[in-house]
Design an enzyme around this catalytic site. Structure first.
Site, short mmCIF file in Angstrom:
data_model
loop_
_atom_site.label_atom_id
_atom_site.label_comp_id
_atom_site.label_asym_id
_atom_site.label_seq_id
_atom_site.Cartn_x
_atom_site.Cartn_y
_atom_site.Cartn_z
N HIS A 75 54.00 15.09 33.84
CA HIS A 75 54.54 15.91 34.92
C HIS A 75 55.81 16.60 34.42
CE1 HIS A 75 52.41 13.58 38.41
NE2 HIS A 75 51.58 13.97 37.46
N GLU B 237 58.97 16.40 35.21
CA GLU B 237 60.12 15.56 34.91
C GLU B 237 59.96 14.85 33.56
OE1 GLU B 237 59.35 15.31 39.42
OE2 GLU B 237 58.22 15.60 37.55
N THR C 2 33.11 48.92 50.58
CA THR C 2 33.09 48.06 49.40
C THR C 2 31.95 48.40 48.46
OG1 THR C 2 31.75 46.40 50.55
CG2 THR C 2 34.15 46.18 50.68
N ALA C 3 31.06 49.27 48.92
CA ALA C 3 29.92 49.71 48.11
C ALA C 3 29.29 50.92 48.78
CB ALA C 3 28.89 48.60 47.95
N SER D 202 28.57 49.39 43.54
CA SER D 202 30.00 49.15 43.75
C SER D 202 30.82 49.14 42.47
CB SER D 202 30.19 47.81 44.48
OG SER D 202 29.70 46.74 43.68
N ASP E 198 24.17 41.43 42.54
CA ASP E 198 25.07 41.85 41.47
C ASP E 198 24.97 41.01 40.20
OD1 ASP E 198 25.95 43.69 43.31
OD2 ASP E 198 27.73 42.54 43.89
N ARG F 223 38.00 36.28 32.70
CA ARG F 223 37.82 36.88 31.38
C ARG F 223 38.93 37.86 31.01
NH1 ARG F 223 33.41 37.75 34.17
NH2 ARG F 223 33.63 40.03 34.17
N GLU G 143 35.03 35.87 46.52
CA GLU G 143 34.54 37.21 46.18
C GLU G 143 33.09 37.27 46.62
OE1 GLU G 143 35.40 38.98 42.42
OE2 GLU G 143 37.21 37.78 42.11
#
Length: 381
Positions: A55, A57, A171-172, A178, A210, A217, A301
């Site tokens: 941690h 500390e 959005t598309a 999209s 999709d 990445r 998403e």
């Protein structure tokens, strides 16, 4: 003694150190620590490492030893209350006591019921002076660990719904195309938000249409978040690209299919069945399940249907919207929750941040009430 200006400066250093642990510490909080010797001239630093490792500390104490700091009578500044329980590592408050630290300054108390003031109490019982900050630095400490606070106090992750859209909220295209509405900078920024999340969630519709990877990445990350697919009818293809990306995948279904389950298990996929009354996945139960898996921040998403379901059920804590300076006309909306009968039925949000990211705008917005949660006023609705 109380909190002095130099204490605030040191606590902000702790927060900067803790920010360097984003994407590393889950399910533990991101914490930074600075230790100054009794003369106040030399300083050691540390930040929380991977779960099971040191941690903040402990890392700062190790650094102090390397520097040859005299720790008896020294001061430690920590962005979150030192832990007081045995988990994967021993209590940090005991390490500070054993080192001879004379004063500990904390930005915020730990919401973990296993700590929750017990670390401060143990330090005081050992004769150490303890001061706890308030105001902006305390709020910043909670903000940095908003998912951890949410999981500890509400029993569910902090849910951030990410949307990339045009100025007219599309959005598309109507065809579903999209890629790409927003620019490179916005996409890279979106990956930075993926990195800070414990898990990334999407729906089966997005997987089938999709075929995304949904891994991190475009920015460097020490780990990959868990990827979660809401798949009520169990349709995830064993050859989907999301299964090829590094990291673990969890498919959440409302029905069983022995053959497909066997194929997914063969790909290393974990399965969870959480049927709701409508025959779809029980999303509220899913949030509880993810919290039990140690998920602090959940980055969503998904498509307009799952977005709408999450919004309707009041499960979204924050909108992360990237707006591109273009108009698409007829197309898919951000969330398909149907027509409202009056403006009074509108889902209300408060803008918390608006920034330019490349050519696009990044908007962060939260439902009313989340501000009180961050201010330490208790669980938000």
């Amino acid at each position: 003694m109380g909190i002095a200006p130099q204490d605030l400066s040191r606590l902000n250093e702790c927060l900067d150190l803790a920010r360097g642990s984003i994407g590393l510490t889950d399910p533990n909080p991101r914490v930074g620590c600075v230790i100054g010797d009794a003369e106040g001239f030399s300083f050691a630093h540390g930040a929380t490492q991977r779960a099971g490792e040191g941690h903040a500390e402990i890392m700062a104490l190790r650094h102090a030893k390397q520097l040859g700091l005299a720790l008896r009578g020294a001061t430690a500044w920590v962005s979150l209350e030192p832990c007081a329980h045995h988990g994967r590592t021993p209590p940090c408050c005991d390490a500070l006591i054993d080192a001879g630290i004379a004063r500990v300054v904390v930005a915020a108390q730990d919401p973990n019921p296993l700590v929750a003031g017990q670390g401060l109490a143990r330090l005081r019982a050992a004769g150490i002076q303890v001061d706890v900050a308030d105001g902006d630095v305390a709020r910043d400490a909670r903000e940095l660990n908003i998912g951890f606070f949410s999981r500890m106090q509400r029993g569910r992750p902090w849910v951030r719904l990410k949307i990339a859209a045009s100025l007219d909220g599309r959005t598309a295209l109507d065809s579903g195309a999209s890629q790409w509405i927003t620019g490179d900078a916005a996409r890279t920024d979106g990956h930075a938000f993926r990195r800070r999340a414990s898990a990334v969630l999407t729906g089966i519709g997005t997987v089938l249409e999709d075929d995304p990877r949904l891994d991190v990445r475009l920015v460097t990350s020490p780990r990959q978040p868990l990827r979660v697919i809401v798949d009520s009818r169990l349709q995830t293809p064993p050859k989907a690209r999301i299964l090829d990306a590094p990291g673990q995948v969890l498919v959440v279904a409302a029905r069983h299919d022995a053959a497909l389950e066997a194929a997914l298990h063969a790909r290393g996929v974990a399965l969870c069945h959480l049927p709701g009354a409508s025959g779809k996945v029980d999303l509220a139960a899913l949030m509880t399940d993810l919290a039990q898996r140690g998920v602090n921040e959940l980055h969503v998403e998904a498509g307009h249907k799952l977005n709408a379901s999450l919004l309707r059920e009041g499960l979204v804590d924050e909108l992360l919207i990237y707006l591109a300076p273009k108009l698409l006309g007829v197309g898919r909306e951000m969330a398909a929750f149907g027509p409202l009968q009056s403006l009074a039925e509108a889902l209300q949000f408060e803008f918390t941040q608006v920034d330019r990211v490349g050519a696009d705008l990044r908007i962060l917005a939260r439902p009313p009430g989340r501000a009180a949660f961050l201010a330490g006023a208790g669980p938000a609705c």
